[in-house]
Design a protein around this motif. Structure first.
Motif, PDB file in Angstrom:
ATOM      1  N   ASP A  96       0.828  -1.207   0.000  1.00 20.46           N
ATOM      2  CA  ASP A  96       0.000   0.000   0.000  1.00 20.46           C
ATOM      3  C   ASP A  96       0.860   1.254   0.000  1.00 20.46           C
ATOM      4  OD1 ASP A  96      -2.216  -1.634   0.118  1.00 20.46           O
ATOM      5  OD2 ASP A  96      -2.499  -1.400   2.281  1.00 20.46           O
ATOM      6  N   GLY A  97       0.433   2.279  -0.747  1.00 19.20           N
ATOM      7  CA  GLY A  97       1.149   3.556  -0.778  1.00 19.20           C
ATOM      8  C   GLY A  97       2.594   3.368  -1.219  1.00 19.20           C
ATOM      9  N   ASN A  98       3.519   3.981  -0.472  1.00 19.87           N
ATOM     10  CA  ASN A  98       4.952   3.813  -0.767  1.00 19.87           C
ATOM     11  C   ASN A  98       5.472   2.467  -0.317  1.00 19.87           C
ATOM     12  OD1 ASN A  98       5.336   6.313  -1.971  1.00 19.87           O
ATOM     13  ND2 ASN A  98       5.755   7.309  -0.012  1.00 19.87           N
ATOM     14  N   GLY A  99       4.680   1.745   0.458  1.00 17.87           N
ATOM     15  CA  GLY A  99       5.061   0.429   0.931  1.00 17.87           C
ATOM     16  C   GLY A  99       5.723   0.482   2.297  1.00 17.87           C
ATOM     17  N   SER A 100       5.701  -0.646   2.951  1.00 17.28           N
ATOM     18  CA  SER A 100       6.361  -0.794   4.239  1.00 17.28           C
ATOM     19  C   SER A 100       6.801  -2.245   4.368  1.00 17.28           C
ATOM     20  CB  SER A 100       5.410  -0.411   5.377  1.00 17.28           C
ATOM     21  OG  SER A 100       4.289  -1.265   5.398  1.00 17.28           O
ATOM     22  N   PHE A 101       7.643  -2.497   5.353  1.00 14.11           N
ATOM     23  CA  PHE A 101       8.045  -3.868   5.613  1.00 14.11           C
ATOM     24  C   PHE A 101       8.263  -4.058   7.095  1.00 14.11           C
ATOM     25  CE2 PHE A 101      12.023  -1.638   4.970  1.00 14.11           C
ATOM     26  CZ  PHE A 101      12.893  -2.177   5.904  1.00 14.11           C
ATOM     27  N   GLU A 102       8.247  -5.328   7.495  1.00 10.49           N
ATOM     28  CA  GLU A 102       8.552  -5.673   8.867  1.00 10.49           C
ATOM     29  C   GLU A 102       9.211  -7.036   8.890  1.00 10.49           C
ATOM     30  OE1 GLU A 102       5.058  -7.105  11.375  1.00 10.49           O
ATOM     31  OE2 GLU A 102       4.063  -5.921   9.817  1.00 10.49           O
ATOM     32  N   GLY A 103      10.032  -7.234   9.886  1.00 12.17           N
ATOM     33  CA  GLY A 103      10.720  -8.502  10.049  1.00 12.17           C
ATOM     34  C   GLY A 103      12.007  -8.297  10.828  1.00 12.17           C
ATOM     35  N   TYR A 104      12.821  -9.335  10.890  1.00 13.02           N
ATOM     36  CA  TYR A 104      14.062  -9.280  11.661  1.00 13.02           C
ATOM     37  C   TYR A 104      15.177  -8.609  10.872  1.00 13.02           C
ATOM     38  CZ  TYR A 104      11.983 -12.006  15.295  1.00 13.02           C
ATOM     39  OH  TYR A 104      11.171 -12.411  16.324  1.00 13.02           O
ATOM     40  N   ALA A 105      15.670  -7.507  11.423  1.00  7.06           N
ATOM     41  CA  ALA A 105      16.819  -6.811  10.841  1.00  7.06           C
ATOM     42  C   ALA A 105      18.109  -7.495  11.266  1.00  7.06           C
ATOM     43  CB  ALA A 105      16.838  -5.353  11.284  1.00  7.06           C
ATOM     44  N   SER A 106      18.072  -8.176  12.397  1.00  4.35           N
ATOM     45  CA  SER A 106      19.238  -8.893  12.910  1.00  4.35           C
ATOM     46  C   SER A 106      18.739 -10.098  13.693  1.00  4.35           C
ATOM     47  CB  SER A 106      20.063  -7.982  13.817  1.00  4.35           C
ATOM     48  OG  SER A 106      21.194  -8.653  14.311  1.00  4.35           O
TER      49      SER A 106
END
Length: 102
Positions: A16-26
């Motif tokens: 949606d829109g510009n987009g987003s994300f989520e999850g483990y960065a480390s």
């Protein structure tokens, strides 16, 4: 030595829109390119990270950020983040690549 790809740990992308994300960065116990492993408890000052942190392509701090971190928390697995992509071409290209890799 165990290497893990962040894509193995529940990265989710919202288009949606510009987009987003989520999850483990480390992920704890994961050896990086220089054979260093992050250990549980490594992320002590997440308030500063939320205030000044950003997502960059390949940890390149000299380039423009591709996303703003909107949430960050440490749990027993690692550092879990949520971020919103910027509208720049580079950020949107990164969003496309992440989406295709998933």
């Amino acid at each position: 030595m165990e290497r893990k790809d962040c894509f193995e740990h529940g990265i989710k992308i919202n288009q949606d829109g510009n987009g987003s994300f989520e999850g483990y960065a480390s992920v704890f116990g994961n050896f990086d390119r220089v054979n260093e492993a992050v250990v549980n408890g490594a992320f002590k000052n997440l308030d500063a990270f939320l205030k000044d942190g950003f997502a960059a392509i390949g940890h390149d701090w000299s380039g423009l950020p591709i996303a703003t971190i909107t949430e960050a928390k440490q749990n027993d697995t690692g550092l879990y983040i949520k971020a919103e992509f910027h509208s720049t071409r580079e950020a949107q290209d990164a969003r496309t690549v992440i989406h295709e890799r998933l």
